[in-house]
Motif scaffolding. Structure first.
Motif, short mmCIF file in Angstrom:
data_model
loop_
_atom_site.label_atom_id
_atom_site.label_comp_id
_atom_site.label_asym_id
_atom_site.label_seq_id
_atom_site.Cartn_x
_atom_site.Cartn_y
_atom_site.Cartn_z
N VAL A 405 0.84 -1.20 0.00
CA VAL A 405 0.00 0.00 0.00
C VAL A 405 0.88 1.25 0.00
CG1 VAL A 405 -1.70 1.32 1.31
CG2 VAL A 405 -1.95 -1.13 1.11
N ILE A 406 1.91 1.24 0.84
CA ILE A 406 2.79 2.41 0.91
C ILE A 406 3.47 2.62 -0.45
CG2 ILE A 406 4.85 3.39 1.98
CD1 ILE A 406 4.20 1.84 4.49
N ASP A 407 4.02 1.53 -1.00
CA ASP A 407 4.74 1.66 -2.27
C ASP A 407 3.84 2.24 -3.36
OD1 ASP A 407 7.06 0.74 -1.18
OD2 ASP A 407 6.79 -1.34 -1.86
N GLU A 408 2.64 1.72 -3.43
CA GLU A 408 1.76 2.19 -4.49
C GLU A 408 1.36 3.65 -4.26
OE1 GLU A 408 -1.23 -0.42 -5.91
OE2 GLU A 408 -2.05 1.12 -7.26
N ALA A 409 1.10 4.01 -3.01
CA ALA A 409 0.70 5.38 -2.70
C ALA A 409 1.81 6.35 -3.12
CB ALA A 409 0.42 5.53 -1.21
N VAL A 410 3.05 5.99 -2.83
CA VAL A 410 4.15 6.89 -3.13
C VAL A 410 4.36 6.98 -4.65
CG1 VAL A 410 6.63 7.27 -2.84
CG2 VAL A 410 5.23 6.60 -0.89
N GLN A 411 4.18 5.84 -5.31
CA GLN A 411 4.28 5.85 -6.77
C GLN A 411 3.26 6.79 -7.41
OE1 GLN A 411 3.52 2.10 -8.82
NE2 GLN A 411 5.59 1.51 -8.17
N ARG A 412 2.02 6.65 -6.92
CA ARG A 412 0.96 7.50 -7.47
C ARG A 412 1.20 8.96 -7.11
NH1 ARG A 412 -4.32 4.96 -8.66
NH2 ARG A 412 -4.04 2.71 -8.62
N ALA A 413 1.68 9.20 -5.89
CA ALA A 413 1.94 10.59 -5.48
C ALA A 413 3.05 11.19 -6.33
CB ALA A 413 2.30 10.63 -4.00
N THR A 414 4.00 10.37 -6.74
CA THR A 414 5.09 10.87 -7.57
C THR A 414 4.52 11.45 -8.87
OG1 THR A 414 6.48 9.13 -6.69
CG2 THR A 414 7.31 10.25 -8.63
N ARG A 415 3.52 10.73 -9.42
CA ARG A 415 2.89 11.24 -10.64
C ARG A 415 2.23 12.59 -10.39
NH1 ARG A 415 -0.51 6.30 -11.87
NH2 ARG A 415 1.11 4.98 -10.99
N VAL A 416 1.53 12.70 -9.25
CA VAL A 416 0.85 13.96 -8.92
C VAL A 416 1.87 15.09 -8.82
CG1 VAL A 416 -0.53 15.17 -7.16
CG2 VAL A 416 -1.01 12.76 -7.69
N VAL A 417 2.98 14.82 -8.13
CA VAL A 417 3.98 15.87 -7.91
C VAL A 417 4.65 16.25 -9.23
CG1 VAL A 417 6.12 16.44 -6.70
CG2 VAL A 417 4.37 15.09 -5.54
N CYS A 418 4.97 15.28 -10.06
CA CYS A 418 5.64 15.57 -11.34
C CYS A 418 4.75 16.44 -12.22
CB CYS A 418 6.00 14.29 -12.07
SG CYS A 418 7.33 13.41 -11.29
N GLU A 419 3.45 16.17 -12.16
CA GLU A 419 2.53 16.94 -12.98
C GLU A 419 2.42 18.37 -12.48
OE1 GLU A 419 -1.84 15.73 -13.59
OE2 GLU A 419 -0.57 14.08 -14.35
N LYS A 420 2.39 18.49 -11.16
CA LYS A 420 2.16 19.80 -10.57
C LYS A 420 3.42 20.65 -10.62
CE LYS A 420 -0.19 21.63 -6.52
NZ LYS A 420 0.78 22.65 -6.18
N SER A 421 4.57 20.06 -10.34
CA SER A 421 5.81 20.83 -10.27
C SER A 421 6.90 20.15 -11.09
CB SER A 421 6.29 20.94 -8.82
OG SER A 421 5.27 21.39 -8.00
N PRO A 422 6.80 20.21 -12.42
CA PRO A 422 7.77 19.50 -13.25
C PRO A 422 9.21 19.99 -13.02
CG PRO A 422 6.27 20.86 -14.58
CD PRO A 422 5.76 20.89 -13.19
N ASP A 423 9.36 21.24 -12.56
CA ASP A 423 10.71 21.80 -12.44
C ASP A 423 11.38 21.52 -11.10
OD1 ASP A 423 10.22 22.82 -14.94
OD2 ASP A 423 9.39 24.69 -14.12
N MET A 424 10.69 20.89 -10.22
CA MET A 424 11.26 20.64 -8.89
C MET A 424 12.45 19.67 -9.02
SD MET A 424 9.20 19.09 -5.65
CE MET A 424 8.27 20.51 -5.17
#
Ligand code: ARG
Length: 587
Positions: A405-424
């Motif tokens: 559950v943790i692994d999948e949550a972090v994977q999905r969150a990574t997508r959210v973050v990349c979309e929101k802040s591509p330059d980070m």
């Protein structure tokens, strides 16, 4: 800082005494003031006049009128009568302004400490060695940790204890599997899953081959008899499991003061059973030793009775089987004793799923029979369901592990973050995704009424706009970005904030309520009260931010509004800390 309901209750008591000629009527309990249900009628309300009128046999509205007269002009609020005799209070905006300044000066943001701190043992997580950690353990782990944080913050002394299941019949299979089929390489890499694989495989073989089952039983008997080889393997299993679990807990930022698993109590079990027999609480029945009802409760409240075919039938707690083996209940009685004796616990909270309700009722009732008192609570919770409303399982029907559950949550969150802040920068993205993913799981859990079942829904829990951790984290980040735009020329105002706009007043009213919400979460162990509050706060902030320009206002208004922003950020941060959710500065 005294909370507003306390101030109001003091004033009400003063006024009531005046009306009753100096003293409150006999046997009247303290007056209660609660937050108003409907903000159109005021901020707080009390039914004290109605309760007391009933007691002394007078007209409630008349009594309320007299009380409001006696309240007179209060510096911080106005009072009026509503309906059959409610007293509604409206807090003056100037007073909210003063509260804002007080809160800004206070590390605790207005939350009072408890007057009588307790020593509380919190028993949570408690998975079983070499058995799958099921969703019940996920709920227990998250709820238990939050309760520990809340209780500590309120000033209690908290001892967190991971009472792992490290002694049970599963070890027969594990020992046989360890000796015959264990994949040692896998054990090094991923101990928890390696043991789990052994357990599953041996379980399967036992069903197919009766002789394997017999061999497993023999291994268990050897272990229980103190066989050195088996004890060594058993210890090693616990060690590797603990190491594996600690990695998961670290990632979740969850920590235990002690790990006293079931086996820790083994030696005290024979004596405990003897003493229960000697004191007449337990007796033999068909070779086993059992505790039966002592008739103290009405049958419908008696945990040792069950209604069957219109009759009350006994359901004893078995504490020693006919073959001499001890049970889960025996261990829990010994555990409770130890916690009182060793930790001087006033209170023990067991964060365990609802199916174990009967077990805990029996344990607590046996303590009553022994004359041992304390505030013992079974903090129960319901199940997690999949989107199909059936118990949450993986695609191939297996229990879902916390790790996955943790692994999948972090994977999905990574997508959210990349979309929101591509330059980070990438390493920051990683940290933020960890905070967002894990925060999302925790908040999805903690925003539920713990007794209800809830549907595990990835899209919902990671949404940036719903009742979610990412929404709250994003609100915090937006406030921080206001201050970044400011280039640092802002100092917290010395004078009370001037609150004029309705949205400002509403935000202040919501901020002040933090001091009432946090203590109330512990009344019945309900972190969802805090989760719902944080969501309300974020919404109040967004309405304020839409209605009231901050950086474009002139100096005094701007500083006052910035102070509201600052305070909102601090409350969001502390509130999420208490829920065990990390808050990034950017996302
Ligand atoms: N290991 C148990 C289980 O998985 C939970 C233990 C809870 N704590 C206790 N003191 N009984 O169901």
């Amino acid at each position: 800082m005294t909370t507003i309901p306390t101030l109001l209750a003091d004033q009400l008591t003063r006024a009531l005494k005046e009306v009753f000629g100096g003293e409150m009527p006999e046997n009247s309990s303290g007056v209660s003031v609660s937050a108003a249900q409907d903000l159109r009628f005021g901020d707080y309300q009390s039914n004290a006049a109605m309760v007391l009128a009933k007691k002394v046999g007078s007209n409630p509205r008349e009594l309320a009128t007299k009380v409001v007269e006696a309240l007179g002009d209060m510096s911080f609020a106005t009072a009026e009568i509503a309906g059959p005799g409610f007293i509604n209070f409206r807090v003056k905006p100037e007073y909210y302004g003063e509260c804002m300044n007080e809160m800004l000066k206070d590390d605790r943001l207005g939350v009072p400490r408890v007057k009588t701190p307790k020593r509380i043992v919190i028993d949570f997580s408690a998975p079983n060695v070499a058995k799958p950690m099921h969703v019940g353990h996920i709920r227990s782990t998250i709820i238990g940790d939050t309760l520990a944080r809340l209780a500590r913050f309120m000033g209690h002394t908290v001892i967190t204890d991971n009472h792992i299941g490290d002694w049970g019949t599963q070890f027969g299979m594990i020992l046989w599997g360890w000796k015959n089929i264990l994949d040692r390489e896998n054990l090094e890499k991923d101990p928890i899953n390696a043991l789990l694989d052994v357990y599953k495989e041996v379980n399967k073989r036992c069903k197919e081959q009766p002789h394997t089952l017999e061999d497993c039983k023999a291994e268990l008997v050897k272990l229980q008899g103190g066989d050195e080889e088996n004890l060594t393997i058993w210890r090693r299993c616990i060690e590797v499991t603990q190491e594996g679990l600690k990695k998961i807990y670290d990632r979740l930022d969850i920590h235990f003061d002690v790990w006293l698993g079931e086996s820790f109590y083994n030696e005290s079990l024979p004596g405990l059973v003897e003493s229960l027999i000697n004191s007449g609480i337990a007796r033999e029945s068909e070779g086993a030793v059992c505790v039966f009802s002592d008739g103290f409760h009405k049958p419908q409240n008696d945990p040792f009775l069950v209604s069957k075919d219109g009759e009350w039938q006994p359901v004893p707690a078995i504490i020693r089987k006919a073959d001499g083996a001890f049970l889960y209940a025996t261990t829990d009685l010994a555990t409770l004793d130890y916690r009182i004796r060793h930790f001087h616990a006033d209170s023990i909270w067991y964060v365990v799923g609802a199916p174990q309700e009967k077990h805990f009722k029996q344990i607590f009732d046996i303590q009553r029979m022994r004359g041992i008192s304390g505030d013992f609570r079974h903090v129960a919770f319901g199940s997690i369901l999949g989107k199909d409303k059936r118990p949450f399982k993986t695609r191939d029907g297996e229990t879902v592990s916390l790790q996955d559950v943790i692994d999948e949550a972090v994977q999905r969150a990574t997508r959210v973050v990349c979309e929101k802040s591509p330059d980070m920068p990438d390493d920051e993205k990683k940290l933020v995704a960890e905070a967002v993913g894990i925060g999302a799981i925790k908040f999805a859990e903690l925003s539920q009424n713990r007794l209800s079942d809830y549907v595990f829904d990835w899209d919902k829990m990671l949404s940036l706009s719903g009742d979610t951790a990412p929404y709250l984290q994003n609100s915090y980040v937006r406030i921080r970005s206001i201050f970044r735009k400011l280039d640092g020329e802002f100092s917290l105002p010395e004078l009370p904030l001037q609150l004029r706009d309705a949205a400002e007043i509403h935000l202040a009213r919501t901020l002040v309520r933090f001091s009432e919400i946090v203590p109330s979460t512990l009344d019945d162990c309900r972190p969802n009260i805090l989760a719902a509050y944080l969501h309300d706060l974020a919404r109040a902030f967004h309405s304020f931010y839409e209605a009231c320009p901050v950086l474009r206002s002139d100096a005094t208004v701007r500083d006052s509004r910035l102070a509201l922003c600052e305070l909102t950020a601090r409350v969001l941060h502390l509130g999420m800390d208490l829920l065990g959710i990390h808050v990034p500065e950017r996302m």
